[in-house]
Design an enzyme around this catalytic site. Structure first.
Site, PDB file in Angstrom:
ATOM      1  N   THR A   1      42.382 -25.725  -7.133  1.00 49.57           N
ATOM      2  CA  THR A   1      42.404 -24.413  -7.794  1.00 49.57           C
ATOM      3  C   THR A   1      43.828 -24.027  -8.178  1.00 49.57           C
ATOM      4  OG1 THR A   1      42.073 -22.049  -7.413  1.00 49.57           O
ATOM      5  CG2 THR A   1      42.385 -23.373  -5.461  1.00 49.57           C
TER       6      THR A   1
ATOM      7  N   SER B   1      44.520 -16.969   0.217  1.00 49.47           N
ATOM      8  CA  SER B   1      43.313 -16.718   1.026  1.00 49.47           C
ATOM      9  C   SER B   1      43.045 -17.984   1.835  1.00 49.47           C
ATOM     10  CB  SER B   1      42.094 -16.414   0.137  1.00 49.47           C
ATOM     11  OG  SER B   1      41.616 -17.609  -0.472  1.00 49.47           O
TER      12      SER B   1
ATOM     13  N   TYR C   1      40.403 -19.600   1.851  1.00 51.89           N
ATOM     14  CA  TYR C   1      39.737 -20.537   0.937  1.00 51.89           C
ATOM     15  C   TYR C   1      40.768 -21.308   0.106  1.00 51.89           C
ATOM     16  CZ  TYR C   1      38.454 -21.901  -3.719  1.00 51.89           C
ATOM     17  OH  TYR C   1      38.390 -22.597  -4.896  1.00 51.89           O
ATOM     18  N   HIS C   2      41.669 -20.555  -0.580  1.00 48.18           N
ATOM     19  CA  HIS C   2      42.652 -21.244  -1.421  1.00 48.18           C
ATOM     20  C   HIS C   2      43.503 -22.198  -0.573  1.00 48.18           C
ATOM     21  CE1 HIS C   2      41.789 -17.829  -4.257  1.00 48.18           C
ATOM     22  NE2 HIS C   2      41.919 -18.786  -5.137  1.00 48.18           N
TER      23      HIS C   2
ATOM     24  N   LYS D   1      42.097 -25.616  -0.048  1.00 48.70           N
ATOM     25  CA  LYS D   1      42.323 -26.527  -1.181  1.00 48.70           C
ATOM     26  C   LYS D   1      43.727 -27.136  -1.105  1.00 48.70           C
ATOM     27  CE  LYS D   1      38.598 -25.580  -3.877  1.00 48.70           C
ATOM     28  NZ  LYS D   1      37.630 -26.567  -4.353  1.00 48.70           N
TER      29      LYS D   1
HETATM   30  N1  USQ Z   1      39.599  -9.055  -9.462  1.00 53.30           N
HETATM   31  C1  USQ Z   1      39.540  -7.745  -9.857  1.00 53.30           C
HETATM   32  N2  USQ Z   1      38.324  -7.126  -9.814  1.00 53.30           N
HETATM   33  C2  USQ Z   1      37.174  -7.744  -9.419  1.00 53.30           C
HETATM   34  C3  USQ Z   1      37.244  -9.116  -9.038  1.00 53.30           C
HETATM   35  C4  USQ Z   1      38.477  -9.741  -9.061  1.00 53.30           C
HETATM   36  O1  USQ Z   1      40.554  -7.152 -10.234  1.00 53.30           O
HETATM   37  O2  USQ Z   1      36.114  -7.108  -9.404  1.00 53.30           O
HETATM   38  C5  USQ Z   1      40.903  -9.755  -9.516  1.00 53.30           C
HETATM   39  C6  USQ Z   1      41.372 -10.346  -8.188  1.00 53.30           C
HETATM   40  O3  USQ Z   1      42.043  -9.419  -7.407  1.00 53.30           O
HETATM   41  C7  USQ Z   1      42.235 -11.501  -8.677  1.00 53.30           C
HETATM   42  C8  USQ Z   1      41.606 -11.919 -10.002  1.00 53.30           C
HETATM   43  O4  USQ Z   1      40.768 -10.837 -10.394  1.00 53.30           O
HETATM   44  O5  USQ Z   1      43.523 -11.039  -8.930  1.00 53.30           O
HETATM   45  C9  USQ Z   1      40.758 -13.157  -9.902  1.00 53.30           C
HETATM   46  O6  USQ Z   1      39.787 -12.947  -8.893  1.00 53.30           O
HETATM   47  P1  USQ Z   1      38.426 -13.796  -8.869  1.00 53.30           P
HETATM   48  O7  USQ Z   1      37.550 -13.237  -7.795  1.00 53.30           O
HETATM   49  O8  USQ Z   1      37.873 -13.921 -10.231  1.00 53.30           O
HETATM   50  O9  USQ Z   1      38.982 -15.239  -8.551  1.00 53.30           O
HETATM   51  P2  USQ Z   1      39.549 -15.897  -7.220  1.00 53.30           P
HETATM   52  O10 USQ Z   1      39.277 -15.125  -5.997  1.00 53.30           O
HETATM   53  O11 USQ Z   1      40.982 -16.235  -7.493  1.00 53.30           O
HETATM   54  O12 USQ Z   1      38.672 -17.218  -7.128  1.00 53.30           O
HETATM   55  C10 USQ Z   1      38.000 -17.794  -8.262  1.00 53.30           C
HETATM   56  C11 USQ Z   1      36.942 -18.749  -7.747  1.00 53.30           C
HETATM   57  C12 USQ Z   1      37.633 -19.881  -7.019  1.00 53.30           C
HETATM   58  C13 USQ Z   1      38.667 -20.518  -7.906  1.00 53.30           C
HETATM   59  C14 USQ Z   1      39.647 -19.486  -8.438  1.00 53.30           C
HETATM   60  C15 USQ Z   1      40.600 -20.029  -9.479  1.00 53.30           C
HETATM   61  O13 USQ Z   1      36.044 -18.072  -6.890  1.00 53.30           O
HETATM   62  O14 USQ Z   1      36.669 -20.825  -6.603  1.00 53.30           O
HETATM   63  O15 USQ Z   1      39.369 -21.469  -7.155  1.00 53.30           O
HETATM   64  O16 USQ Z   1      38.909 -18.449  -9.104  1.00 53.30           O
HETATM   65  S1  USQ Z   1      42.150 -19.195  -9.445  1.00 53.30           S
HETATM   66  O17 USQ Z   1      41.925 -17.742  -9.490  1.00 53.30           O
HETATM   67  O18 USQ Z   1      42.908 -19.648 -10.587  1.00 53.30           O
HETATM   68  O19 USQ Z   1      42.769 -19.552  -8.175  1.00 53.30           O
END
Ligand code: USQ
Length: 394
Positions: free
Chosen positions: A144, A179, A181-182, A185
């Protein structure tokens, strides 16, 4: 090519099995239906109805003209995985079979320990099984972009070069996950890189951004080939959650200042990139990294785009920023390199609006399924370990 997909029952796994079969590959899959159970634990369900695996397999054969060889079992069970590999003899493995949610891993100690045990041990088992049964097999491992976090410096693709007193070396770019989770990875990344160095294995570690979308063309509008679409606080990702919120008239929820930046890509681009990785394997002993995303947006920009597309569907979409339940930088530098896939021929979709329109078309048909689980949308899991309710649904 014989391609084994772990996590074949999931959002990406099911889509990829169809996509690769349509592009002439022979596909097998492993799963133990964990994703269905986790989403149930969150009090939710996929917005788009998905078929049971037995029905999926029948439709797969009828629509795609080949059997999807399916092995039901746990990826941390060495003997089970060994038998599956011996039976199918994969030339490539796309390893998607991990617990993918940051909030789920932050619920409490049990979820944190479980996440890391499942993810790290499963990958370790795969490394041993590949070494023992198919040392030439290419491991395409889903990591990720979140492994890097948001350091105050440009992010290269996995490595940086050093030159000390005329001797060159390549070092892993530091990881700074946000996190459990991250972080799982990150541990995988270190294990996979060492296996390549030590045992001459070949691997592509995919640092993927946030994926969004409901479908790929190869699903042919067949409901039994549809993939899942989650919108709960754990398994729904930012854009997908925003679309589901918009469809049932709930306000969109950018966390904090909404200025946090991430790399995003549509589901169809994720498929294209994974196929490019599979069809262009690295050499024996090579560990390579692809930063896999299309474009960088702030969370605010996403909310605005979703609201704009929602208005085309006569939806009055409100945006209501909320206190950030996570510990994360909200205003930060973010400039990750992502050249490797472009060099292999990746053609980005570059049209988020059309993609979002297709998501809205699909979701409005299933509005009732989202409405019936709307309590699961509000994020009450906090990185400080507490859980707090809010006025969100009132
Ligand atoms: N966020 C909001 N509002 C929401 C949901 C999320 O502002 O209702 C924000 C979070 O705080 C974060 C961003 O949006 O800053 C991304 O959150 P997310 O829940 O879309 O993504 P994340 O938790 O980072 O995890 C997801 C996948 C994971 C993958 C990752 C890629 O669940 O499996 O590894 O995206 S990355 O984000 O590039 O690490």
């Amino acid at each position: 090519m014989r391609v084994l997909i772990t996590g074949v029952d999931g959002y990406l796994g099911w889509s990829l099995s169809i996509y690769l079969a349509k592009h002439g590959h022979q596909v097998a899959g492993i799963d133990n239906y964990s994703r269905r159970k986790w989403v149930g634990e969150m009090g939710c369900q996929s917005a788009i109805p998905i078929a049971r695996m037995d029905e999926r397999l029948i439709t797969y054969r009828q629509s795609l003209g080949q059997n999807l060889r399916f092995f039901k079992g746990d990826l941390t069970d060495y003997n089970f995985v060994l038998n599956a590999f011996k039976a199918f003899r994969p030339e490539a493995v796309v390893y998607l079979g991990e617990m993918p949610s940051a909030p789920y891993s932050m619920i409490d100690v049990h979820h944190a320990v479980w996440t890391q045990t499942n993810n790290v041990m499963g990958t370790l088992v795969a490394l041993y099984v590949i070494k023992e049964t198919a040392p030439d097999c290419h491991l395409v491992k889903l990591g990720t972009m979140g492994e890097y976090g948001t350091p105050n410096v440009d992010i290269p693709e996995g490595f940086f070069e050093i030159d000390y007193r005329g001797r060159k070396d390549r070092m892993m770019f530091p990881r700074k996950a946000g996190s459990w989770y991250h972080q799982s990875k990150v541990h995988d990344t270190h294990n996979v890189e060492m296996a390549c160095r030590m045992w001459g294995m070949r691997s592509t570690d995919i640092m993927q951004g946030v994926v969004y979308g409901t479908r790929i063309d190869e699903m042919d509008d067949n409901p039994s080939l549809a993939t899942r679409f989650d919108f709960d606080q754990c398994f729904g990702t930012a854009i997908n959650r925003f679309c589901a919120q918009a469809v049932i008239g709930l306000p969109l929820t950018p966390y904090g200042s909404g200025k946090q930046k991430r790399g995003f890509l549509p589901l169809r681009d994720s498929m294209q990139c994974l196929r490019l990785a599979v069809e262009n394997p690295p050499t024996a002993g090579e560990y390579r990294v692809f930063n896999q995303f299309e474009e960088v947006y702030t969370v605010d920009e996403l909310a605005d785009r979703v609201a704009k597309v929602g208005s085309k569907f006569d939806l009055d979409v409100a945006v209501r920023p909320m206190e950030n339940p996570r510990f994360e930088e909200e205003e930060h530098h973010y400039n990750p390199d992502h050249q490797h896939l472009l060099d292999l021929g990746y053609q980005p979709t570059h049209d988020m609006e059309t993609e979002l329109e297709s998501v809205f078309r699909d979701l409005t048909r299933h509005r009732g399924r989202i409405e019936s689980r709307k309590e699961a949308v509000f994020p009450d899991i906090r990185w400080d370990g507490s859980r707090r309710q809010s006025e969100y649904l009132s």
